[in-house]
Design a protein around this motif. Structure first.
Motif, PDB file in Angstrom:
ATOM      1  N   ALA A  80       0.836  -1.202   0.000  1.00 60.64           N
ATOM      2  CA  ALA A  80       0.000   0.000   0.000  1.00 60.64           C
ATOM      3  C   ALA A  80       0.871   1.252   0.000  1.00 60.64           C
ATOM      4  O   ALA A  80       0.553   2.240  -0.681  1.00 60.64           O
ATOM      5  CB  ALA A  80      -0.937  -0.004   1.200  1.00 60.64           C
ATOM      6  N   SER A  81       1.974   1.251   0.716  1.00 55.89           N
ATOM      7  CA  SER A  81       2.895   2.398   0.738  1.00 55.89           C
ATOM      8  C   SER A  81       3.528   2.620  -0.630  1.00 55.89           C
ATOM      9  O   SER A  81       3.631   3.763  -1.098  1.00 55.89           O
ATOM     10  CB  SER A  81       3.996   2.182   1.775  1.00 55.89           C
ATOM     11  N   THR A  92       0.822   4.047  -2.941  1.00 51.79           N
ATOM     12  CA  THR A  92       0.537   5.439  -2.618  1.00 51.79           C
ATOM     13  C   THR A  92       1.661   6.353  -3.092  1.00 51.79           C
ATOM     14  O   THR A  92       1.409   7.426  -3.654  1.00 51.79           O
ATOM     15  CB  THR A  92       0.325   5.605  -1.108  1.00 51.79           C
ATOM     16  N   SER A  93       2.897   5.947  -2.884  1.00 49.89           N
ATOM     17  CA  SER A  93       4.043   6.742  -3.340  1.00 49.89           C
ATOM     18  C   SER A  93       4.034   6.885  -4.858  1.00 49.89           C
ATOM     19  O   SER A  93       4.281   7.965  -5.395  1.00 49.89           O
ATOM     20  CB  SER A  93       5.355   6.107  -2.895  1.00 49.89           C
ATOM     21  N   PHE A 118       1.423   6.722  -6.834  1.00 52.84           N
ATOM     22  CA  PHE A 118       0.296   7.581  -7.186  1.00 52.84           C
ATOM     23  C   PHE A 118       0.657   9.054  -6.970  1.00 52.84           C
ATOM     24  O   PHE A 118       0.406   9.899  -7.835  1.00 52.84           O
ATOM     25  CB  PHE A 118      -0.935   7.198  -6.349  1.00 52.84           C
ATOM     26  N   MET A 119       1.247   9.370  -5.813  1.00 53.59           N
ATOM     27  CA  MET A 119       1.609  10.755  -5.510  1.00 53.59           C
ATOM     28  C   MET A 119       2.700  11.263  -6.467  1.00 53.59           C
ATOM     29  O   MET A 119       2.664  12.415  -6.894  1.00 53.59           O
ATOM     30  CB  MET A 119       2.076  10.891  -4.058  1.00 53.59           C
TER      31      MET A 119
END
Length: 142
Positions: free
Chosen positions: A43-44, A47-48, A50-51
Protein backbone atom coordinates in the motif's frame (compact mmCIF):
# COMPACT_ATOMS: atom_id res chain seq x y z
CA UNK A 1 -15.97 -44.34 37.08
CA UNK A 2 -17.17 -41.25 38.88
CA UNK A 3 -18.67 -41.21 42.27
CA UNK A 4 -21.61 -39.13 43.44
CA UNK A 5 -19.34 -36.41 44.80
CA UNK A 6 -17.49 -36.05 41.48
CA UNK A 7 -20.60 -35.46 39.35
CA UNK A 8 -21.33 -31.96 38.05
CA UNK A 9 -23.47 -29.78 40.32
CA UNK A 10 -25.99 -29.16 37.55
CA UNK A 11 -27.21 -32.69 37.68
CA UNK A 12 -26.24 -33.40 34.06
CA UNK A 13 -23.82 -36.10 33.22
CA UNK A 14 -20.71 -35.02 31.31
CA UNK A 15 -20.78 -37.98 28.83
CA UNK A 16 -16.99 -37.77 28.52
CA UNK A 17 -16.97 -34.31 26.86
CA UNK A 18 -13.97 -32.16 27.72
CA UNK A 19 -13.08 -28.66 26.59
CA UNK A 20 -10.24 -28.12 24.17
CA UNK A 21 -6.99 -26.83 25.57
CA UNK A 22 -6.31 -23.12 24.92
CA UNK A 23 -3.40 -22.91 22.50
CA UNK A 24 -2.45 -20.31 19.96
CA UNK A 25 -0.88 -21.49 16.74
CA UNK A 26 2.47 -19.70 16.50
CA UNK A 27 2.83 -20.19 12.73
CA UNK A 28 -0.65 -18.68 12.20
CA UNK A 29 0.21 -15.59 14.28
CA UNK A 30 3.49 -15.12 12.42
CA UNK A 31 1.71 -15.59 9.08
CA UNK A 32 -0.88 -12.92 9.93
CA UNK A 33 1.88 -10.51 11.03
CA UNK A 34 3.93 -11.07 7.86
CA UNK A 35 0.81 -10.68 5.70
CA UNK A 36 -0.06 -7.39 7.44
CA UNK A 37 3.48 -6.03 6.94
CA UNK A 38 3.44 -7.10 3.28
CA UNK A 39 0.06 -5.42 2.76
CA UNK A 40 1.33 -2.23 4.45
CA UNK A 41 4.46 -2.21 2.28
CA UNK A 42 2.49 -2.73 -0.94
CA UNK A 43 0.00 0.00 0.00
CA UNK A 44 2.89 2.40 0.74
CA UNK A 45 4.53 1.67 -2.61
CA UNK A 46 1.21 2.16 -4.44
CA UNK A 47 0.54 5.44 -2.62
CA UNK A 48 4.04 6.74 -3.34
CA UNK A 49 3.68 5.85 -7.03
CA UNK A 50 0.30 7.58 -7.19
CA UNK A 51 1.61 10.75 -5.51
CA UNK A 52 4.69 10.82 -7.77
CA UNK A 53 2.44 10.50 -10.82
CA UNK A 54 0.28 13.40 -9.62
CA UNK A 55 3.37 15.55 -9.00
CA UNK A 56 4.73 14.87 -12.48
CA UNK A 57 1.31 15.53 -14.02
CA UNK A 58 0.69 18.81 -12.18
CA UNK A 59 4.22 20.10 -11.69
CA UNK A 60 5.71 21.58 -8.53
CA UNK A 61 3.50 23.61 -6.24
CA UNK A 62 4.13 27.33 -6.61
CA UNK A 63 5.09 29.23 -3.47
CA UNK A 64 2.64 32.07 -2.82
CA UNK A 65 4.23 35.53 -3.14
CA UNK A 66 3.01 36.62 0.31
CA UNK A 67 5.18 34.02 2.05
CA UNK A 68 7.93 35.90 3.86
CA UNK A 69 5.91 39.07 4.35
CA UNK A 70 5.38 40.16 7.93
CA UNK A 71 1.61 39.79 7.57
CA UNK A 72 -0.53 37.33 5.66
CA UNK A 73 -4.15 38.39 5.80
CA UNK A 74 -4.89 39.25 9.41
CA UNK A 75 -2.22 36.98 10.92
CA UNK A 76 1.05 38.67 11.82
CA UNK A 77 4.05 36.45 11.22
CA UNK A 78 7.35 37.75 12.50
CA UNK A 79 10.55 35.80 12.77
CA UNK A 80 11.84 35.38 16.31
CA UNK A 81 15.55 35.21 15.57
CA UNK A 82 17.63 38.08 14.29
CA UNK A 83 15.14 40.86 14.95
CA UNK A 84 14.38 42.70 18.19
CA UNK A 85 10.94 41.83 19.39
CA UNK A 86 8.14 44.36 19.16
CA UNK A 87 7.92 44.63 22.95
CA UNK A 88 11.61 45.46 23.22
CA UNK A 89 11.30 48.13 20.51
CA UNK A 90 8.28 49.65 22.25
CA UNK A 91 10.04 49.67 25.62
CA UNK A 92 13.14 51.30 24.12
CA UNK A 93 10.99 53.99 22.47
CA UNK A 94 9.18 54.72 25.76
CA UNK A 95 12.44 54.87 27.73
CA UNK A 96 13.84 57.27 25.13
CA UNK A 97 10.79 59.51 25.52
CA UNK A 98 11.09 59.41 29.34
CA UNK A 99 14.67 60.63 29.07
CA UNK A 100 14.15 63.47 26.60
CA UNK A 101 12.54 66.89 26.19
CA UNK A 102 9.56 67.43 23.92
CA UNK A 103 6.18 69.02 23.37
CA UNK A 104 3.03 67.47 24.76
CA UNK A 105 0.77 70.33 23.58
CA UNK A 106 2.60 73.17 21.84
CA UNK A 107 -0.49 75.42 21.72
CA UNK A 108 -1.03 75.17 25.47
CA UNK A 109 2.71 75.39 26.17
CA UNK A 110 2.89 71.93 27.80
CA UNK A 111 6.23 70.14 27.53
CA UNK A 112 7.68 66.95 28.90
CA UNK A 113 11.07 66.82 30.59
CA UNK A 114 13.36 63.87 31.38
CA UNK A 115 11.83 61.77 34.16
CA UNK A 116 14.80 62.09 36.51
CA UNK A 117 14.73 65.89 36.27
CA UNK A 118 10.95 65.90 36.82
CA UNK A 119 11.31 63.73 39.95
CA UNK A 120 14.05 66.03 41.27
CA UNK A 121 11.83 69.10 40.73
CA UNK A 122 8.87 67.44 42.46
CA UNK A 123 11.13 66.46 45.39
CA UNK A 124 12.17 70.12 45.70
CA UNK A 125 8.52 71.16 45.77
CA UNK A 126 8.45 72.80 42.34
CA UNK A 127 5.07 72.39 40.68
CA UNK A 128 3.96 73.35 37.16
CA UNK A 129 1.49 76.21 36.74
CA UNK A 130 -2.07 75.11 37.39
CA UNK A 131 -1.04 71.95 39.26
CA UNK A 132 -2.51 71.33 42.72
CA UNK A 133 -0.41 72.27 45.73
CA UNK A 134 1.82 69.66 47.35
CA UNK A 135 -0.68 68.76 50.11
CA UNK A 136 -3.88 68.92 48.00
CA UNK A 137 -5.44 65.86 46.47
CA UNK A 138 -5.91 65.71 42.68
CA UNK A 139 -9.72 65.67 42.98
CA UNK A 140 -9.78 69.01 44.75
CA UNK A 141 -10.99 67.57 48.08
CA UNK A 142 -8.61 67.36 51.09
Amino acid sequence: MTTETERPASGHEDHGVRSEEDRISTPAVIGVGVAALLLFFLASVATSAFMHGRLVERGPIAIPPEIGDSKIGMVEQQLFNGYPLRGERDRARRLERLGSYGWVDRGAGVVHVPIQQAMDLVAQGVRPQGAPAAGASPGGQP
